[in-house]
Design a protein around this motif. Structure first.
Motif, mmCIF file in Angstrom:
data_model
loop_
_atom_site.group_PDB
_atom_site.id
_atom_site.type_symbol
_atom_site.label_atom_id
_atom_site.label_comp_id
_atom_site.label_asym_id
_atom_site.label_seq_id
_atom_site.Cartn_x
_atom_site.Cartn_y
_atom_site.Cartn_z
ATOM 1 N N GLU A 1 17.997 11.465 8.452
ATOM 2 C CA GLU A 1 18.196 10.755 7.188
ATOM 3 C C GLU A 1 17.852 9.272 7.325
ATOM 4 O O GLU A 1 17.296 8.667 6.400
ATOM 5 C CB GLU A 1 19.636 10.926 6.705
ATOM 6 N N ALA A 2 18.196 8.695 8.468
ATOM 7 C CA ALA A 2 17.852 7.284 8.698
ATOM 8 C C ALA A 2 16.337 7.104 8.729
ATOM 9 O O ALA A 2 15.806 6.110 8.224
ATOM 10 C CB ALA A 2 18.473 6.802 10.010
ATOM 11 N N LEU A 3 15.626 8.076 9.300
ATOM 12 C CA LEU A 3 14.166 8.009 9.342
ATOM 13 C C LEU A 3 13.567 8.209 7.956
ATOM 14 O O LEU A 3 12.530 7.624 7.629
ATOM 15 C CB LEU A 3 13.619 9.051 10.310
ATOM 16 N N TYR A 4 14.225 9.028 7.130
ATOM 17 C CA TYR A 4 13.736 9.203 5.760
ATOM 18 C C TYR A 4 13.815 7.885 4.999
ATOM 19 O O TYR A 4 12.964 7.604 4.139
ATOM 20 C CB TYR A 4 14.524 10.279 5.014
ATOM 21 N N ALA A 5 14.806 7.048 5.309
ATOM 22 C CA ALA A 5 14.917 5.740 4.656
ATOM 23 C C ALA A 5 13.672 4.897 4.917
ATOM 24 O O ALA A 5 13.247 4.103 4.071
ATOM 25 C CB ALA A 5 16.171 5.011 5.137
ATOM 26 N N VAL A 6 13.079 5.087 6.099
ATOM 27 C CA VAL A 6 11.837 4.372 6.441
ATOM 28 C C VAL A 6 10.704 4.829 5.527
ATOM 29 O O VAL A 6 9.999 4.020 4.919
ATOM 30 C CB VAL A 6 11.460 4.621 7.921
ATOM 31 N N VAL A 7 10.541 6.145 5.432
ATOM 32 C CA VAL A 7 9.472 6.713 4.603
ATOM 33 C C VAL A 7 9.690 6.339 3.134
ATOM 34 O O VAL A 7 8.754 5.983 2.414
ATOM 35 C CB VAL A 7 9.407 8.238 4.775
ATOM 36 N N ASP A 8 10.938 6.413 2.686
ATOM 37 C CA ASP A 8 11.266 6.090 1.300
ATOM 38 C C ASP A 8 10.953 4.628 0.987
ATOM 39 O O ASP A 8 10.472 4.309 -0.106
ATOM 40 C CB ASP A 8 12.750 6.372 1.044
ATOM 41 N N SER A 9 11.193 3.745 1.940
ATOM 42 C CA SER A 9 10.886 2.321 1.744
ATOM 43 C C SER A 9 9.387 2.109 1.572
ATOM 44 O O SER A 9 8.945 1.353 0.701
ATOM 45 C CB SER A 9 11.402 1.503 2.935
ATOM 46 N N VAL A 10 8.590 2.779 2.395
ATOM 47 C CA VAL A 10 7.129 2.676 2.270
ATOM 48 C C VAL A 10 6.679 3.213 0.913
ATOM 49 O O VAL A 10 5.822 2.614 0.239
ATOM 50 C CB VAL A 10 6.432 3.439 3.417
ATOM 51 N N GLU A 11 7.279 4.315 0.504
ATOM 52 C CA GLU A 11 6.951 4.900 -0.802
ATOM 53 C C GLU A 11 7.249 3.910 -1.927
ATOM 54 O O GLU A 11 6.443 3.746 -2.857
ATOM 55 C CB GLU A 11 7.748 6.184 -0.990
ATOM 56 N N ARG A 12 8.380 3.225 -1.852
ATOM 57 C CA ARG A 12 8.732 2.247 -2.886
ATOM 58 C C ARG A 12 7.756 1.083 -2.901
ATOM 59 O O ARG A 12 7.363 0.598 -3.972
ATOM 60 C CB ARG A 12 10.159 1.724 -2.670
ATOM 61 N N THR A 13 7.350 0.622 -1.714
ATOM 62 C CA THR A 13 6.388 -0.473 -1.633
ATOM 63 C C THR A 13 5.085 -0.108 -2.339
ATOM 64 O O THR A 13 4.513 -0.911 -3.087
ATOM 65 C CB THR A 13 6.093 -0.833 -0.158
ATOM 66 N N ILE A 14 4.640 1.120 -2.125
ATOM 67 C CA ILE A 14 3.400 1.573 -2.746
ATOM 68 C C ILE A 14 3.578 1.714 -4.255
ATOM 69 O O ILE A 14 2.717 1.303 -5.044
ATOM 70 C CB ILE A 14 2.941 2.904 -2.130
ATOM 71 N N THR A 15 4.696 2.289 -4.683
ATOM 72 C CA THR A 15 4.958 2.496 -6.112
ATOM 73 C C THR A 15 5.014 1.166 -6.859
ATOM 74 O O THR A 15 4.556 1.061 -8.002
ATOM 75 C CB THR A 15 6.285 3.260 -6.302
ATOM 76 N N GLU A 16 5.553 0.140 -6.201
ATOM 77 C CA GLU A 16 5.669 -1.174 -6.837
ATOM 78 C C GLU A 16 4.363 -1.955 -6.815
ATOM 79 O O GLU A 16 4.188 -2.886 -7.601
ATOM 80 C CB GLU A 16 6.764 -1.987 -6.124
ATOM 81 N N ASN A 17 3.436 -1.597 -5.913
ATOM 82 C CA ASN A 17 2.194 -2.363 -5.754
ATOM 83 C C ASN A 17 0.972 -1.457 -5.609
ATOM 84 O O ASN A 17 0.193 -1.605 -4.660
ATOM 85 C CB ASN A 17 2.283 -3.264 -4.505
ATOM 86 N N PRO A 18 0.771 -0.492 -6.512
ATOM 87 C CA PRO A 18 -0.327 0.461 -6.312
ATOM 88 C C PRO A 18 -1.710 -0.191 -6.270
ATOM 89 O O PRO A 18 -2.532 0.164 -5.413
ATOM 90 C CB PRO A 18 -0.192 1.419 -7.502
ATOM 91 N N ALA A 19 -1.970 -1.137 -7.164
ATOM 92 C CA ALA A 19 -3.295 -1.774 -7.191
ATOM 93 C C ALA A 19 -3.555 -2.534 -5.908
ATOM 94 O O ALA A 19 -4.675 -2.540 -5.384
ATOM 95 C CB ALA A 19 -3.408 -2.712 -8.393
ATOM 96 N N ARG A 20 -2.523 -3.173 -5.383
ATOM 97 C CA ARG A 20 -2.687 -3.930 -4.136
ATOM 98 C C ARG A 20 -3.008 -2.998 -2.973
ATOM 99 O O ARG A 20 -3.845 -3.309 -2.139
ATOM 100 C CB ARG A 20 -1.431 -4.730 -3.822
ATOM 101 N N LEU A 21 -2.312 -1.888 -2.908
ATOM 102 C CA LEU A 21 -2.548 -0.989 -1.774
ATOM 103 C C LEU A 21 -3.943 -0.386 -1.845
ATOM 104 O O LEU A 21 -4.618 -0.267 -0.818
ATOM 105 C CB LEU A 21 -1.500 0.117 -1.730
ATOM 106 N N LEU A 22 -4.397 -0.014 -3.032
ATOM 107 C CA LEU A 22 -5.745 0.530 -3.166
ATOM 108 C C LEU A 22 -6.784 -0.522 -2.790
ATOM 109 O O LEU A 22 -7.769 -0.221 -2.102
ATOM 110 C CB LEU A 22 -5.975 1.018 -4.598
ATOM 111 N N ALA A 23 -6.560 -1.767 -3.224
ATOM 112 C CA ALA A 23 -7.475 -2.849 -2.852
ATOM 113 C C ALA A 23 -7.437 -3.086 -1.349
ATOM 114 O O ALA A 23 -8.471 -3.310 -0.706
ATOM 115 C CB ALA A 23 -7.090 -4.133 -3.591
ATOM 116 N N LEU A 24 -6.250 -2.989 -0.774
ATOM 117 C CA LEU A 24 -6.079 -3.195 0.657
ATOM 118 C C LEU A 24 -6.905 -2.206 1.456
ATOM 119 O O LEU A 24 -7.638 -2.582 2.376
ATOM 120 C CB LEU A 24 -4.601 -3.053 1.016
ATOM 121 N N TYR A 25 -6.825 -0.927 1.098
ATOM 122 C CA TYR A 25 -7.552 0.082 1.861
ATOM 123 C C TYR A 25 -9.050 0.004 1.642
ATOM 124 O O TYR A 25 -9.830 0.353 2.528
ATOM 125 C CB TYR A 25 -6.985 1.472 1.564
#
Length: 199
Positions: A84-108
């Motif tokens: 569950e603690a490790l899922y918090a890591v994945v969930d945090s990354v998911e939130r970062t992407i959800t909040e900044n989708p255009a940035r992540l696409l530009a980044l890649y």
């Protein structure tokens, strides 16, 4: 963190946020350091004190996301099951992407065209994974099993990389939560082959 350090960190993040807004709007190659400094309302010399190169601005976005993910792991109590603690890591990354989708696409897109940046990203991910190993070893339910911690951290990083790669490959068209769920369900319901000793 003192007031001065807090103000410096706020300025650092504002410069990076401003840079990415420009990268999304005008492209990485079409954005100059001078334009970033002007938009962030700082002098060019001030900008260089925070970021020595334009490449460092790009990597900082990934670094901030990974730091947030590490903080999410560190915030879990020792009583929280490790999975569950490790899922918090994945969930945090998911939130970062959800909040900044255009940035992540530009980044890649930027990473895909810039070899030097890919090397910097690889180094950053390696360092972050080493930090996660140490945090896993700190937990009382892990004991002092470094090999276990290494494999656990590597698996977590692999989940993040697969989820992000699948999402960016779709151009952001697929819900990242659906990709995350699919990846985790696959890992928990099917035996993923791993190298085995002959015989």
């Amino acid at each position: 963190m003192g007031l001065r350090e807090t103000k410096m960190e706020r300025t650092r993040r504002f410069i990076a946020d401003t840079a990415f807004d420009l990268f999304v709007a005008h492209g990485y190659d079409g954005t100059t350091i001078e334009q970033i400094a002007a938009a962030a309302e700082v002098g060019t010399r001030t900008l260089y004190r925070y970021y020595a190169t334009k490449e460092a601005l790009v990597v900082s976005f990934v670094e901030n996301g990974l730091n947030a993910a590490m903080e999410a792991f560190e915030a879990q109590s020792d009583e929280t099951p490790l999975s569950e603690a490790l899922y918090a890591v994945v969930d945090s990354v998911e939130r970062t992407i959800t909040e900044n989708p255009a940035r992540l696409l530009a980044l890649y897109e930027i990473f895909g065209r810039t070899t030097g940046l890919r090397a910097g990203l690889a180094d950053l991910c390696w360092s972050w994974r080493r930090r996660l190993v140490q945090e896993i070893l700190r937990r009382p339910d892990v004991e002092d099993d470094e090999l276990f911690a290494e494999l656990t951290a590597a698996s977590t990083m692999n989940v993040i990389e697969v989820v992000v790669q699948k999402w960016t490959a779709s151009g952001g068209a697929v819900e990242i939560s659906d990709i995350t769920r699919g990846v985790l369900e696959l890992l928990h319901t099917r035996t993923i082959p791993v190298p085995a000793l002959a015989g």
